[in-house]
Motif scaffolding. Structure first.
Motif, PDB file in Angstrom:
ATOM      1  N   LEU A  76      41.997  35.556  37.531  1.00 41.18           N
ATOM      2  CA  LEU A  76      41.145  35.005  36.477  1.00 41.18           C
ATOM      3  C   LEU A  76      39.824  35.759  36.391  1.00 41.18           C
ATOM      4  O   LEU A  76      39.301  35.995  35.295  1.00 41.18           O
ATOM      5  CB  LEU A  76      40.881  33.521  36.721  1.00 41.18           C
ATOM      6  N   THR A  77      39.291  36.135  37.553  1.00 40.44           N
ATOM      7  CA  THR A  77      38.052  36.905  37.567  1.00 40.44           C
ATOM      8  C   THR A  77      38.249  38.243  36.863  1.00 40.44           C
ATOM      9  O   THR A  77      37.437  38.643  36.028  1.00 40.44           O
ATOM     10  CB  THR A  77      37.577  37.127  39.014  1.00 40.44           C
ATOM     11  N   ALA A  78      39.335  38.928  37.170  1.00 39.56           N
ATOM     12  CA  ALA A  78      39.610  40.220  36.537  1.00 39.56           C
ATOM     13  C   ALA A  78      39.832  40.057  35.039  1.00 39.56           C
ATOM     14  O   ALA A  78      39.327  40.859  34.239  1.00 39.56           O
ATOM     15  CB  ALA A  78      40.818  40.881  37.195  1.00 39.56           C
ATOM     16  N   THR A  89      28.233  33.398  47.394  1.00 41.10           N
ATOM     17  CA  THR A  89      28.677  32.908  46.083  1.00 41.10           C
ATOM     18  C   THR A  89      29.984  33.542  45.630  1.00 41.10           C
ATOM     19  O   THR A  89      30.491  33.203  44.568  1.00 41.10           O
ATOM     20  CB  THR A  89      27.603  33.182  45.015  1.00 41.10           C
ATOM     21  N   ASP A  90      30.538  34.472  46.417  1.00 39.47           N
ATOM     22  CA  ASP A  90      31.781  35.142  46.032  1.00 39.47           C
ATOM     23  C   ASP A  90      33.028  34.297  46.279  1.00 39.47           C
ATOM     24  O   ASP A  90      34.122  34.707  45.892  1.00 39.47           O
ATOM     25  CB  ASP A  90      31.940  36.459  46.802  1.00 39.47           C
ATOM     26  N   THR A  91      32.904  33.147  46.892  1.00 39.04           N
ATOM     27  CA  THR A  91      34.091  32.372  47.246  1.00 39.04           C
ATOM     28  C   THR A  91      34.885  31.942  46.014  1.00 39.04           C
ATOM     29  O   THR A  91      36.109  32.004  46.017  1.00 39.04           O
ATOM     30  CB  THR A  91      33.724  31.130  48.082  1.00 39.04           C
ATOM     31  N   GLY A  92      34.211  31.534  44.964  1.00 34.46           N
ATOM     32  CA  GLY A  92      34.906  31.118  43.738  1.00 34.46           C
ATOM     33  C   GLY A  92      35.662  32.267  43.109  1.00 34.46           C
ATOM     34  O   GLY A  92      36.780  32.107  42.616  1.00 34.46           O
ATOM     35  N   ARG A 139      32.144  43.966  41.387  1.00 42.03           N
ATOM     36  CA  ARG A 139      32.904  42.714  41.501  1.00 42.03           C
ATOM     37  C   ARG A 139      34.390  43.011  41.694  1.00 42.03           C
ATOM     38  O   ARG A 139      35.050  42.382  42.517  1.00 42.03           O
ATOM     39  CB  ARG A 139      32.690  41.865  40.254  1.00 42.03           C
ATOM     40  N   LEU A 140      34.914  43.971  40.962  1.00 38.67           N
ATOM     41  CA  LEU A 140      36.334  44.316  41.110  1.00 38.67           C
ATOM     42  C   LEU A 140      36.640  44.831  42.511  1.00 38.67           C
ATOM     43  O   LEU A 140      37.657  44.478  43.103  1.00 38.67           O
ATOM     44  CB  LEU A 140      36.738  45.365  40.073  1.00 38.67           C
ATOM     45  N   PHE A 141      35.763  45.665  43.055  1.00 38.11           N
ATOM     46  CA  PHE A 141      35.991  46.198  44.400  1.00 38.11           C
ATOM     47  C   PHE A 141      35.866  45.119  45.469  1.00 38.11           C
ATOM     48  O   PHE A 141      36.509  45.197  46.511  1.00 38.11           O
ATOM     49  CB  PHE A 141      35.041  47.345  44.701  1.00 38.11           C
ATOM     50  N   ARG A 142      35.044  44.096  45.221  1.00 32.41           N
ATOM     51  CA  ARG A 142      34.881  43.028  46.205  1.00 32.41           C
ATOM     52  C   ARG A 142      35.955  41.957  46.127  1.00 32.41           C
ATOM     53  O   ARG A 142      36.022  41.089  46.985  1.00 32.41           O
ATOM     54  CB  ARG A 142      33.516  42.369  46.043  1.00 32.41           C
ATOM     55  N   LEU A 143      36.790  41.987  45.112  1.00 32.85           N
ATOM     56  CA  LEU A 143      37.818  40.954  44.988  1.00 32.85           C
ATOM     57  C   LEU A 143      38.788  40.973  46.157  1.00 32.85           C
ATOM     58  O   LEU A 143      39.304  39.937  46.546  1.00 32.85           O
ATOM     59  CB  LEU A 143      38.584  41.106  43.670  1.00 32.85           C
ATOM     60  N   GLY A 144      39.053  42.133  46.736  1.00 31.89           N
ATOM     61  CA  GLY A 144      39.989  42.214  47.847  1.00 31.89           C
ATOM     62  C   GLY A 144      39.351  41.960  49.199  1.00 31.89           C
ATOM     63  O   GLY A 144      40.038  41.755  50.190  1.00 31.89           O
TER      64      GLY A 144
END
Length: 91
Positions: free
Chosen positions: A50-52, A40-43, A29-34
């Motif tokens: 906030l995700t981190a 479902t990753d849009t949010g 998830r951290l690697f996909r944030l950028g």
């Protein structure tokens, strides 16, 4: 009744596998944030900070929670002190 060594090994193996799954999920998830969001990753992509902030303590929990079951760490004040605060931090 004390569990057999085989049972203890099995439980620890399963615990480590489940912890590894949690670590992999957080790191993925951290690697996909950028990256550009998909499905479902849009949010998560809309709110990367906030995700981190949410998943990094989860990573800490997944890594440290199994240590509560290590017998040698359960003898002493540190175990009780951490245990008393752990639930406050988790909630």
């Amino acid at each position: 009744m004390k569990p057999s060594p085989r049972t203890e090994r099995l439980v620890w193996t399963l615990t480590l596998i489940l912890s590894a799954i949690g670590v992999i999920a957080v790191l993925a998830r951290l690697f996909r944030l950028g990256a550009p969001p998909r499905g479902t990753d849009t949010g998560f992509a809309e709110h990367p900070l906030l995700t981190a902030i949410h998943i990094l303590p989860g990573l800490l929990f997944v890594v440290l929670a199994p240590l509560q079951f290590v017998k040698s760490l359960r003898k002493g004040r540190l175990h009780r002190w951490l245990g008393a605060r752990w639930w406050r931090w988790a909630w």
